[in-house]
Scaffold this active site. Sequence first.
Site, PDB file in Angstrom:
ATOM      1  N   GLY A  95      37.299  34.882   4.178  1.00 41.98           N
ATOM      2  CA  GLY A  95      36.274  35.428   5.064  1.00 41.98           C
ATOM      3  C   GLY A  95      35.939  36.872   4.773  1.00 41.98           C
TER       4      GLY A  95
ATOM      5  N   GLU B  15      33.331  36.598   2.242  1.00 41.13           N
ATOM      6  CA  GLU B  15      32.127  36.091   2.905  1.00 41.13           C
ATOM      7  C   GLU B  15      31.420  37.210   3.663  1.00 41.13           C
ATOM      8  OE1 GLU B  15      32.791  31.450   3.892  1.00 41.13           O
ATOM      9  OE2 GLU B  15      34.268  32.789   4.799  1.00 41.13           O
TER      10      GLU B  15
ATOM     11  N   GLU C  17      40.068  29.644   0.042  1.00 43.12           N
ATOM     12  CA  GLU C  17      40.340  28.681   1.109  1.00 43.12           C
ATOM     13  C   GLU C  17      40.967  27.388   0.606  1.00 43.12           C
ATOM     14  OE1 GLU C  17      37.171  31.385   2.811  1.00 43.12           O
ATOM     15  OE2 GLU C  17      37.666  30.526   0.857  1.00 43.12           O
TER      16      GLU C  17
ATOM     17  N   ALA D 228      40.721  35.195   7.112  1.00 42.32           N
ATOM     18  CA  ALA D 228      41.094  34.628   8.407  1.00 42.32           C
ATOM     19  C   ALA D 228      42.462  35.133   8.855  1.00 42.32           C
ATOM     20  CB  ALA D 228      41.113  33.102   8.326  1.00 42.32           C
TER      21      ALA D 228
END
Length: 297
Positions: free
Chosen positions: A144, A147, A167, A99
Site C-alpha cells: 500500500g 500504491e 502482496e 498495510a
Amino acid sequence: MLRLGRAGRRLLPRELLRRGRGSGPEGVPRRGAEVLVGTAGGDGSGIAEILMNRPHARNSLGKVFVNELFGALEQLCLDEKVRVVVFKSEVKGVFCAGADLKERAKMDDAEVGHFVRRLRNLMDEIAALPVPTIAAIDGYALGGGLELALACDLRVAASSAKMGLIETTRGLLPGAGGTQRLPRCVGIGLAKELIFTGRQIDGQEAFSMGLVNHTVPQNDVGDAAYQRALALAKEILPQAPFAVKMGKLAINRGMEVDIASGMAIEGMCYAQNIPTRDRQEGMAAFREKRPPQFTGK
C-alpha cells in the site's frame, strides 16, 4: 464544467495544520498525530507537505493513519494557496511500509473488505487532488505504500529506496489501486511481472522502467529524494496555477477514455482556461518581454 477533484471525507482538527518557516515545516507533530500538514519554504510558498509520522509501525496504513490522511487531503483541497503537494515521511529509511498487518489480523473478513475499500478510496482522493502531487521516496515503499506513491502525479526516489507490490508474498493481491495504476505507469508486461513475483526493486531500477520520474543518490541525512522533490515543486510553482490544474485534469480524464474522447476533454479544459486573467497575463508578459506574474485567477 469538468470538476477539478473531490474533497476528502474528514477534516483534521485545525491544530494539525502547523506552518513551517525557512526550508521546511517546523517542529514535531502534536502528540498522537500520525499525519501532519505543513509548508515548505514558509507560509505562502505554495508548497504544502503531507508528513507521515508513524515510526513505531513504519508508517503502515492503520485506521488512525488513514483517517488522518483523509483529513489532511480535505484541508489541502480547501486551501487555494496550495499549488503543489509533496508527500514525505518523517521516519528515516521508510516512506510507507504498506498495510498494518497486526491491525489487519484482528479484523474479520467483512471488516477487511470494508477497510480495503476505504484504502482504495483514499488513493482515489490523493489522485483527485486538483494540484500536482509528488511522492518523495527516501526508503521502503511496499504494498500500500507504493500504491500511495502511484496515486501521486510524480515520484522521486533515492537510489537506495526499495519499492514493490509485495502482496502476493503474503497471500494477497494489491487492493488499493496497484493492479490498475502500475500497468498505466510501467506497462502491462512489467506490471504483471512485478505483481506476480512480489519483487522489490531499488530506485535506479524503478527509474529505468519509468516507475519514478527521478532517482538520486541518498545523502547522509537520508532525505535526498525529498530535496529533489522540493526542487521539482519549485519548478512547477512559477507556472500558471489554473492552467496546471486543467492540464492535470485533461491528462487524468483523458487516460480513461479513447483518444477522440480525450481530445474533447482537452477542448473543454482549454475552454475553461481561455477567460482567465492568467492567460491574459501570460500573453502580456510575452509581448513585454518580462516574467509573468500568475495569480491563479
